[in-house]
Write an enzyme that holds these catalytic residues in place. Structure first.
Site, PDB file in Angstrom:
ATOM      1  N   SER A   1      47.156  21.808  -7.059  1.00 20.26           N
ATOM      2  CA  SER A   1      47.196  22.954  -5.885  1.00 20.26           C
ATOM      3  C   SER A   1      48.741  23.154  -5.674  1.00 20.26           C
ATOM      4  O   SER A   1      49.365  23.600  -6.839  1.00 20.26           O
ATOM      5  CB  SER A   1      46.368  22.584  -4.627  1.00 20.26           C
ATOM      6  OG  SER A   1      46.455  23.751  -3.614  1.00 20.26           O
TER       7      SER A   1
ATOM      8  N   HIS B   1      44.459  25.745  -7.836  1.00 25.04           N
ATOM      9  CA  HIS B   1      44.373  26.599  -6.750  1.00 25.04           C
ATOM     10  C   HIS B   1      45.241  27.663  -6.798  1.00 25.04           C
ATOM     11  O   HIS B   1      46.348  27.570  -6.744  1.00 25.04           O
ATOM     12  CB  HIS B   1      44.221  25.768  -5.231  1.00 25.04           C
ATOM     13  CG  HIS B   1      43.297  24.886  -5.005  1.00 25.04           C
ATOM     14  ND1 HIS B   1      43.536  23.824  -4.341  1.00 25.04           N
ATOM     15  CD2 HIS B   1      42.197  24.640  -5.706  1.00 25.04           C
ATOM     16  CE1 HIS B   1      42.595  22.995  -4.335  1.00 25.04           C
ATOM     17  NE2 HIS B   1      41.703  23.437  -5.063  1.00 25.04           N
TER      18      HIS B   1
ATOM     19  N   ASP C   1      40.963  18.580  -1.626  1.00 23.45           N
ATOM     20  CA  ASP C   1      39.940  18.806  -2.950  1.00 23.45           C
ATOM     21  C   ASP C   1      40.061  17.745  -4.056  1.00 23.45           C
ATOM     22  O   ASP C   1      41.324  17.384  -4.280  1.00 23.45           O
ATOM     23  CB  ASP C   1      40.499  20.424  -3.418  1.00 23.45           C
ATOM     24  CG  ASP C   1      39.433  20.974  -4.278  1.00 23.45           C
ATOM     25  OD1 ASP C   1      38.090  20.272  -4.252  1.00 23.45           O
ATOM     26  OD2 ASP C   1      39.599  21.606  -5.194  1.00 23.45           O
TER      27      ASP C   1
END
Length: 207
Positions: free
Chosen positions: A28, A54, A147
């Site tokens: 991310s 992400h 995540d």
């Protein structure tokens, strides 16, 4: 459908000279720098790579093109129906979940977000665990949030291997710390050691 076609449809490909067939990577915030380092592997790498990074859903992403220029392997934006190929990394496009199917192909989905995220590393990891079982490696890199942590458990339960970036070398420690806290991590490595670990695990040789 002929019997041969039916067999091909249901046959999960195992790649030659590979102890593991797929490396699934979650990243991310800070991911571009981290992925550039992790993907500094030889072009003859014998596993396929699937990546959830992400990204802002409203903008087109140049992540695949940038990484393709910076690394020796092929990096491309994943497309529906792509066949996993050794030495190739597939990145989930913005606003799409990336899933691995039982025949070694990829699917894209705009099903609902998971923990407000689409793409979700957890969904990628869970599909990889279900498909490749003990021939899968999961890697969690820099990022905020958690995540990947649920997916780490899924890969580990099926006999796969988990590598997490040492939080001290991560720009953002949320995702690595959440993965480590699951207790399902095999290797906690500084960023600059992950690529060589992947080569050793997959190909059985140092790099």
């Amino acid at each position: 459908m002929t019997q041969m076609a039916e067999n091909a449809k249901n046959h999960l490909p195992h790649f030659n000279n590979a102890a593991f067939d797929i490396v699934a990577i979650a990243a991310s915030a800070g991911g571009l720098t981290a992925l550039t380092k992790v993907l500094s592997i030889p072009p003859e790498f014998t596993a396929a790579i699937a990546i959830v990074q992400h990204l802002a859903p409203e903008y087109p992403s140049l992540m695949a093109e940038i990484l393709n220029r910076r690394t020796a392997i092929t990096v491309k934006k994943a497309q529906e129906g792509d066949c996993l190929t050794p030495g190739t990394a597939y990145i989930a496009p913005p606003n799409h979940h990336l899933l691995v199917n039982g025949d070694g192909t990829l699917s894209l989905s705009q099903s609902e977000s998971v923990h407000f995220l689409r793409p979700s590393a957890d969904l990628l990891f869970e599909s990889v665990a279900a498909t490749y079982k003990n021939r899968a490696i999961g890697v969690v890199l820099t990022g905020t949030g958690s995540d990947g942590a649920m997916g780490v458990k899924a890969i580990k339960e099926m006999g796969g291997i988990i590598i997490v970036q040492d939080a001290k070398t991560a720009e953002f420690s949320g995702m690595p710390s959440a993965a480590i806290q699951t207790g399902n991590v095999d290797f906690i490595l500084p960023l600059n050691e992950i690529s060589s670990a992947l080569v050793t695990l997959v190909m059985g040789k140092s790099y």
